[in-house]
Enzyme design. Structure first.
Site, PDB file in Angstrom:
ATOM      1  N   HIS A  68       9.112  -8.375   0.514  1.00  0.00           N
ATOM      2  CA  HIS A  68       8.892  -6.937   0.378  1.00  0.00           C
ATOM      3  C   HIS A  68      10.188  -6.196   0.722  1.00  0.00           C
ATOM      4  O   HIS A  68      10.936  -6.617   1.605  1.00  0.00           O
ATOM      5  CB  HIS A  68       7.769  -6.503   1.331  1.00  0.00           C
ATOM      6  CG  HIS A  68       7.231  -5.143   1.059  1.00  0.00           C
ATOM      7  ND1 HIS A  68       7.854  -4.006   1.526  1.00  0.00           N
ATOM      8  CD2 HIS A  68       6.146  -4.730   0.365  1.00  0.00           C
ATOM      9  CE1 HIS A  68       7.157  -2.952   1.143  1.00  0.00           C
ATOM     10  NE2 HIS A  68       6.118  -3.351   0.430  1.00  0.00           N
TER      11      HIS A  68
ATOM     12  N   ASP B   9       0.849  -1.184   0.000  1.00  0.00           N
ATOM     13  CA  ASP B   9       0.000   0.000   0.000  1.00  0.00           C
ATOM     14  C   ASP B   9       0.887   1.238   0.000  1.00  0.00           C
ATOM     15  O   ASP B   9       2.108   1.138   0.182  1.00  0.00           O
ATOM     16  CB  ASP B   9      -0.989   0.008   1.167  1.00  0.00           C
ATOM     17  CG  ASP B   9      -0.346  -0.061   2.545  1.00  0.00           C
ATOM     18  OD1 ASP B   9       0.881  -0.225   2.624  1.00  0.00           O
ATOM     19  OD2 ASP B   9      -1.074   0.049   3.540  1.00  0.00           O
TER      20      ASP B   9
ATOM     21  N   PHE C 178       6.187   2.556  -4.395  1.00  0.00           N
ATOM     22  CA  PHE C 178       7.567   2.708  -3.945  1.00  0.00           C
ATOM     23  C   PHE C 178       8.199   4.050  -4.338  1.00  0.00           C
ATOM     24  O   PHE C 178       9.268   4.382  -3.849  1.00  0.00           O
ATOM     25  CB  PHE C 178       8.452   1.551  -4.438  1.00  0.00           C
ATOM     26  CG  PHE C 178       7.970   0.203  -3.994  1.00  0.00           C
ATOM     27  CD1 PHE C 178       8.066  -0.169  -2.655  1.00  0.00           C
ATOM     28  CD2 PHE C 178       7.399  -0.695  -4.882  1.00  0.00           C
ATOM     29  CE1 PHE C 178       7.604  -1.404  -2.223  1.00  0.00           C
ATOM     30  CE2 PHE C 178       6.932  -1.932  -4.466  1.00  0.00           C
ATOM     31  CZ  PHE C 178       7.041  -2.285  -3.129  1.00  0.00           C
TER      32      PHE C 178
ATOM     33  N   TYR D 262       2.891   4.754   0.928  1.00  0.00           N
ATOM     34  CA  TYR D 262       3.517   5.261   2.145  1.00  0.00           C
ATOM     35  C   TYR D 262       2.475   6.036   2.959  1.00  0.00           C
ATOM     36  O   TYR D 262       1.674   6.793   2.399  1.00  0.00           O
ATOM     37  CB  TYR D 262       4.675   6.189   1.801  1.00  0.00           C
ATOM     38  CG  TYR D 262       5.796   5.547   1.031  1.00  0.00           C
ATOM     39  CD1 TYR D 262       6.616   4.580   1.606  1.00  0.00           C
ATOM     40  CD2 TYR D 262       6.054   5.924  -0.286  1.00  0.00           C
ATOM     41  CE1 TYR D 262       7.663   3.994   0.890  1.00  0.00           C
ATOM     42  CE2 TYR D 262       7.102   5.361  -1.008  1.00  0.00           C
ATOM     43  CZ  TYR D 262       7.899   4.399  -0.411  1.00  0.00           C
ATOM     44  OH  TYR D 262       8.932   3.830  -1.122  1.00  0.00           O
TER      45      TYR D 262
END
Length: 228
Positions: free
Chosen positions: A183, A63, A76, A65
């Site tokens: 991740h 999801d 990202f 930030y």
């Protein structure tokens, strides 16, 4: 909260999600007491920049930030001049340097999107300070429909983290390049993220298909980095 702008979705615009599910999500976003990230104008930015006909690879995260000023609508990616901790992106930049020998200086990943890398999360919004706070808001239907549209032709799928791998398991195309990995968050990257070589493997796969590689380091990156 006003209706979200869906006028720039191009080849994604006819997905059933936008008529059947989005109105309910908009209502729930309007009821949020605090800030929601990314900014509303950037919620569909990944789809706007990378239409289905130009998508060659997909990087699927978790999801956005949940820190103010950090999410820009691309998984990202962080806007220029953010100034805070890079967290997941910091580890991605280390991966770029390790795999390409070039140091990426940009935190904004727009150039990846423009090269056909769909930078998507399994949830497209998040409340401030609440990681995975919108994981069950209904975004998963959109992500499933996006992947379904991309399932019709070979693509590279970089599935980073458990949620991405779970939804990516629904892909049926036999000729995709499937690259699951931990991740890149500092909480999980040590579990093998740096060993997966997803960037190199994607470019090798593209080359075998006669396609141009992705310039992961970016056009302003130094030519070479002295390796330890």
């Amino acid at each position: 909260m006003d209706r979200l702008d869906t006028s720039r979705l191009g080849g994604w615009a006819d997905l059933p999600f936008f008529k059947e599910t989005l109105p309910g999500i908009e209502a729930r976003l309007s009821a949020e007491a605090g800030p929601v990230f990314p900014p509303r104008a950037s919620i569909f930015r990944a789809l706007e920049l990378t239409p289905p006909e130009r998508t060659r690879a997909v990087i699927l995260g978790q999801d956005p930030y949940h820190t103010r000023g950090k999410a820009d609508g691309l998984a990202f990616s962080i806007p220029p001049g953010f100034g805070g901790r890079l967290d997941s992106l910091g580890n991605i930049l280390k991966l770029v340097e390790a795999e390409t020998g070039r140091r990426r200086t940009r935190t904004d990943l727009t150039d990846w999107a423009e090269q056909g890398v769909l930078l998507l999360n399994t949830a497209l919004t998040v409340p401030e300070g609440k990681a995975q706070g919108h994981a069950r808001l209904g975004w998963s239907r959109l992500v499933s429909e996006v992947l379904g549209r991309l399932d019709t032709a070979p693509r590279a799928f970089l599935l980073w983290g458990g949620p991405a791998q779970k939804i990516g398991a629904r892909l049926k195309g036999p000729d995709h390049l499937m690259l699951p990995a931990p991740h890149p968050s500092p909480l999980s990257a040590y579990k093998g993220f740096f060993d997966a070589r997803p960037l190199s493997l994607t470019n090798e796969w593209l080359a075998r298909r006669g396609e141009a590689p992705i310039d992961w380091a970016g056009p302003d990156a130094p030519a070479d980095v002295e390796r330890a």
